[in-house]
Design a protein around this motif. Structure first.
Motif, PDB file in Angstrom:
ATOM      1  N   LEU A  91     -32.080  69.838  16.257  1.00 35.46           N
ATOM      2  CA  LEU A  91     -30.769  70.470  16.428  1.00 35.46           C
ATOM      3  C   LEU A  91     -29.874  70.224  15.210  1.00 35.46           C
ATOM      4  CD1 LEU A  91     -30.093  69.823  20.213  1.00 35.46           C
ATOM      5  CD2 LEU A  91     -30.924  71.919  19.102  1.00 35.46           C
ATOM      6  N   LYS A  92     -29.992  69.044  14.607  1.00 38.38           N
ATOM      7  CA  LYS A  92     -29.261  68.785  13.365  1.00 38.38           C
ATOM      8  C   LYS A  92     -29.780  69.699  12.256  1.00 38.38           C
ATOM      9  CE  LYS A  92     -27.967  63.981  14.172  1.00 38.38           C
ATOM     10  NZ  LYS A  92     -28.110  62.595  13.717  1.00 38.38           N
ATOM     11  N   ALA A  93     -31.098  69.899  12.228  1.00 46.20           N
ATOM     12  CA  ALA A  93     -31.687  70.808  11.242  1.00 46.20           C
ATOM     13  C   ALA A  93     -31.174  72.226  11.457  1.00 46.20           C
ATOM     14  CB  ALA A  93     -33.214  70.763  11.335  1.00 46.20           C
ATOM     15  N   LEU A  94     -31.034  72.632  12.711  1.00 42.58           N
ATOM     16  CA  LEU A  94     -30.516  73.963  13.041  1.00 42.58           C
ATOM     17  C   LEU A  94     -29.105  74.142  12.487  1.00 42.58           C
ATOM     18  CD1 LEU A  94     -30.666  76.676  14.631  1.00 42.58           C
ATOM     19  CD2 LEU A  94     -29.721  75.390  16.581  1.00 42.58           C
ATOM     20  N   GLU A  95     -28.252  73.162  12.695  1.00 46.87           N
ATOM     21  CA  GLU A  95     -26.881  73.240  12.194  1.00 46.87           C
ATOM     22  C   GLU A  95     -26.857  73.370  10.677  1.00 46.87           C
ATOM     23  OE1 GLU A  95     -24.672  69.913  13.748  1.00 46.87           O
ATOM     24  OE2 GLU A  95     -25.141  70.455  15.807  1.00 46.87           O
ATOM     25  N   CYS A  96     -27.675  72.572  10.016  1.00 45.58           N
ATOM     26  CA  CYS A  96     -27.753  72.606   8.556  1.00 45.58           C
ATOM     27  C   CYS A  96     -28.273  73.962   8.079  1.00 45.58           C
ATOM     28  CB  CYS A  96     -28.662  71.481   8.073  1.00 45.58           C
ATOM     29  SG  CYS A  96     -28.830  71.401   6.280  1.00 45.58           S
ATOM     30  N   ALA A  97     -29.329  74.456   8.705  1.00 49.82           N
ATOM     31  CA  ALA A  97     -29.910  75.746   8.322  1.00 49.82           C
ATOM     32  C   ALA A  97     -28.905  76.877   8.541  1.00 49.82           C
ATOM     33  CB  ALA A  97     -31.189  76.012   9.120  1.00 49.82           C
ATOM     34  N   GLY A  98     -28.165  76.816   9.635  1.00 44.85           N
ATOM     35  CA  GLY A  98     -27.149  77.832   9.900  1.00 44.85           C
ATOM     36  C   GLY A  98     -26.078  77.848   8.822  1.00 44.85           C
ATOM     37  N   GLU A  99     -25.615  76.677   8.430  1.00 41.81           N
ATOM     38  CA  GLU A  99     -24.601  76.590   7.376  1.00 41.81           C
ATOM     39  C   GLU A  99     -25.131  77.123   6.055  1.00 41.81           C
ATOM     40  OE1 GLU A  99     -23.227  72.535   7.199  1.00 41.81           O
ATOM     41  OE2 GLU A  99     -22.562  72.565   9.292  1.00 41.81           O
ATOM     42  N   LEU A 100     -26.372  76.757   5.718  1.00 35.69           N
ATOM     43  CA  LEU A 100     -26.967  77.251   4.472  1.00 35.69           C
ATOM     44  C   LEU A 100     -27.158  78.764   4.502  1.00 35.69           C
ATOM     45  CD1 LEU A 100     -29.647  74.488   3.798  1.00 35.69           C
ATOM     46  CD2 LEU A 100     -27.677  75.043   2.350  1.00 35.69           C
ATOM     47  N   ALA A 101     -27.587  79.288   5.641  1.00 33.16           N
ATOM     48  CA  ALA A 101     -27.803  80.734   5.764  1.00 33.16           C
ATOM     49  C   ALA A 101     -26.500  81.492   5.559  1.00 33.16           C
ATOM     50  CB  ALA A 101     -28.412  81.060   7.125  1.00 33.16           C
ATOM     51  N   VAL A 102     -25.421  81.013   6.155  1.00 30.81           N
ATOM     52  CA  VAL A 102     -24.126  81.669   5.990  1.00 30.81           C
ATOM     53  C   VAL A 102     -23.674  81.571   4.534  1.00 30.81           C
ATOM     54  CG1 VAL A 102     -21.674  81.549   6.610  1.00 30.81           C
ATOM     55  CG2 VAL A 102     -23.434  81.403   8.388  1.00 30.81           C
ATOM     56  N   GLN A 130     -21.885  83.067  17.112  1.00 22.44           N
ATOM     57  CA  GLN A 130     -21.753  84.358  16.429  1.00 22.44           C
ATOM     58  C   GLN A 130     -21.892  84.153  14.922  1.00 22.44           C
ATOM     59  OE1 GLN A 130     -21.605  87.274  17.971  1.00 22.44           O
ATOM     60  NE2 GLN A 130     -21.700  86.214  19.927  1.00 22.44           N
ATOM     61  N   ILE A 131     -23.102  83.878  14.492  1.00 21.84           N
ATOM     62  CA  ILE A 131     -23.368  83.652  13.071  1.00 21.84           C
ATOM     63  C   ILE A 131     -23.404  85.003  12.351  1.00 21.84           C
ATOM     64  CG2 ILE A 131     -25.869  83.660  13.307  1.00 21.84           C
ATOM     65  CD1 ILE A 131     -25.864  81.227  11.354  1.00 21.84           C
ATOM     66  N   SER A 132     -22.996  85.015  11.095  1.00 25.77           N
ATOM     67  CA  SER A 132     -22.851  86.268  10.355  1.00 25.77           C
ATOM     68  C   SER A 132     -24.107  86.694   9.600  1.00 25.77           C
ATOM     69  CB  SER A 132     -21.685  86.136   9.367  1.00 25.77           C
ATOM     70  OG  SER A 132     -21.959  85.099   8.437  1.00 25.77           O
ATOM     71  N   VAL A 133     -25.246  86.110   9.930  1.00 26.47           N
ATOM     72  CA  VAL A 133     -26.506  86.477   9.273  1.00 26.47           C
ATOM     73  C   VAL A 133     -27.530  86.898  10.317  1.00 26.47           C
ATOM     74  CG1 VAL A 133     -26.087  84.928   7.319  1.00 26.47           C
ATOM     75  CG2 VAL A 133     -27.399  84.095   9.268  1.00 26.47           C
ATOM     76  N   ALA A 134     -28.565  87.595   9.869  1.00 24.63           N
ATOM     77  CA  ALA A 134     -29.630  88.031  10.774  1.00 24.63           C
ATOM     78  C   ALA A 134     -30.452  86.825  11.217  1.00 24.63           C
ATOM     79  CB  ALA A 134     -30.524  89.040  10.068  1.00 24.63           C
ATOM     80  N   VAL A 135     -30.750  86.778  12.508  1.00 22.81           N
ATOM     81  CA  VAL A 135     -31.527  85.678  13.077  1.00 22.81           C
ATOM     82  C   VAL A 135     -32.710  86.265  13.843  1.00 22.81           C
ATOM     83  CG1 VAL A 135     -31.501  83.702  14.654  1.00 22.81           C
ATOM     84  CG2 VAL A 135     -29.456  84.249  13.315  1.00 22.81           C
ATOM     85  N   ALA A 136     -33.908  85.757  13.537  1.00 20.27           N
ATOM     86  CA  ALA A 136     -35.116  86.166  14.251  1.00 20.27           C
ATOM     87  C   ALA A 136     -35.714  84.938  14.919  1.00 20.27           C
ATOM     88  CB  ALA A 136     -36.125  86.775  13.276  1.00 20.27           C
ATOM     89  N   GLU A 137     -36.344  85.153  16.057  1.00 21.68           N
ATOM     90  CA  GLU A 137     -36.998  84.059  16.778  1.00 21.68           C
ATOM     91  C   GLU A 137     -38.501  84.247  16.709  1.00 21.68           C
ATOM     92  OE1 GLU A 137     -35.550  84.049  20.778  1.00 21.68           O
ATOM     93  OE2 GLU A 137     -33.515  83.563  20.187  1.00 21.68           O
ATOM     94  N   ASN A 138     -39.217  83.136  16.545  1.00 18.48           N
ATOM     95  CA  ASN A 138     -40.676  83.148  16.523  1.00 18.48           C
ATOM     96  C   ASN A 138     -41.193  82.066  17.456  1.00 18.48           C
ATOM     97  OD1 ASN A 138     -42.511  84.818  15.078  1.00 18.48           O
ATOM     98  ND2 ASN A 138     -41.562  84.172  13.161  1.00 18.48           N
TER      99      ASN A 138
END
Length: 139
Positions: free
Chosen positions: A16-27, A75-83
């Motif tokens: 979950l910490k990785a998710l937060e970091c990845a989200g910030e980097l993606a934005v 509501q992140i401002s980038v495209a998100v795909a799930e695998n």
């Protein structure tokens, strides 16, 4: 710099910490984001009377992990795909990296299988050594 970021999720606090970091980097970089969960192989269940039920349970748990991650991103401002993939996590991550042209993998230092990781090597160690892209391991 990063067009496509993959975040590996297993439902642990570290992922979950990785998710937060990845989200910030993606934005920050305007990157697309792939949320990936790999559930344990089902071949060990072949021949079991409850095969379909057990496989369904593994898939459902994976779906819940991905759904919770998507909700956590908001509501992140980038495209998100799930695998959602079946198989060893490190192999699944590396496979997606290679086939999708991922620029960065973000993952936690420890997942839910820490005892197994001590014996066989951790997922993050294997991905770090074998992925053809940068890997960010988050504590």
């Amino acid at each position: 710099m990063f067009n496509l970021i993959l975040v590996a999720l297993d439902g642990s606090a570290h992922s979950l910490k990785a998710l937060e970091c990845a989200g910030e980097l993606a934005v920050k970089h305007g990157s697309k984001l792939i949320l990936l969960h790999a559930f344990q192989q089902t071949s060990d269940l072949l021949g079991s009377e409850s095969f379909n039920q057990l496989v369904g349970e593994r898939k459902e748990k994976g779906r819940q992990i991905l759904e919770a991650a998507t909700e956590r991103l908001g509501q992140i401002s980038v495209a998100v795909a799930e695998n959602l993939l079946e198989g060893p996590a490190a192999d699944a991550i590396i496979s997606v990296v290679e086939t999708r042209g991922v620029d960065l993998v973000v993952m936690g230092t420890r997942g839910m299988g820490s005892l197994k990781g001590m014996v066989f090597g951790s997922v993050s160690t294997k991905v770090t050594h074998h992925a053809p892209c940068s890997v960010l391991v988050v504590r």
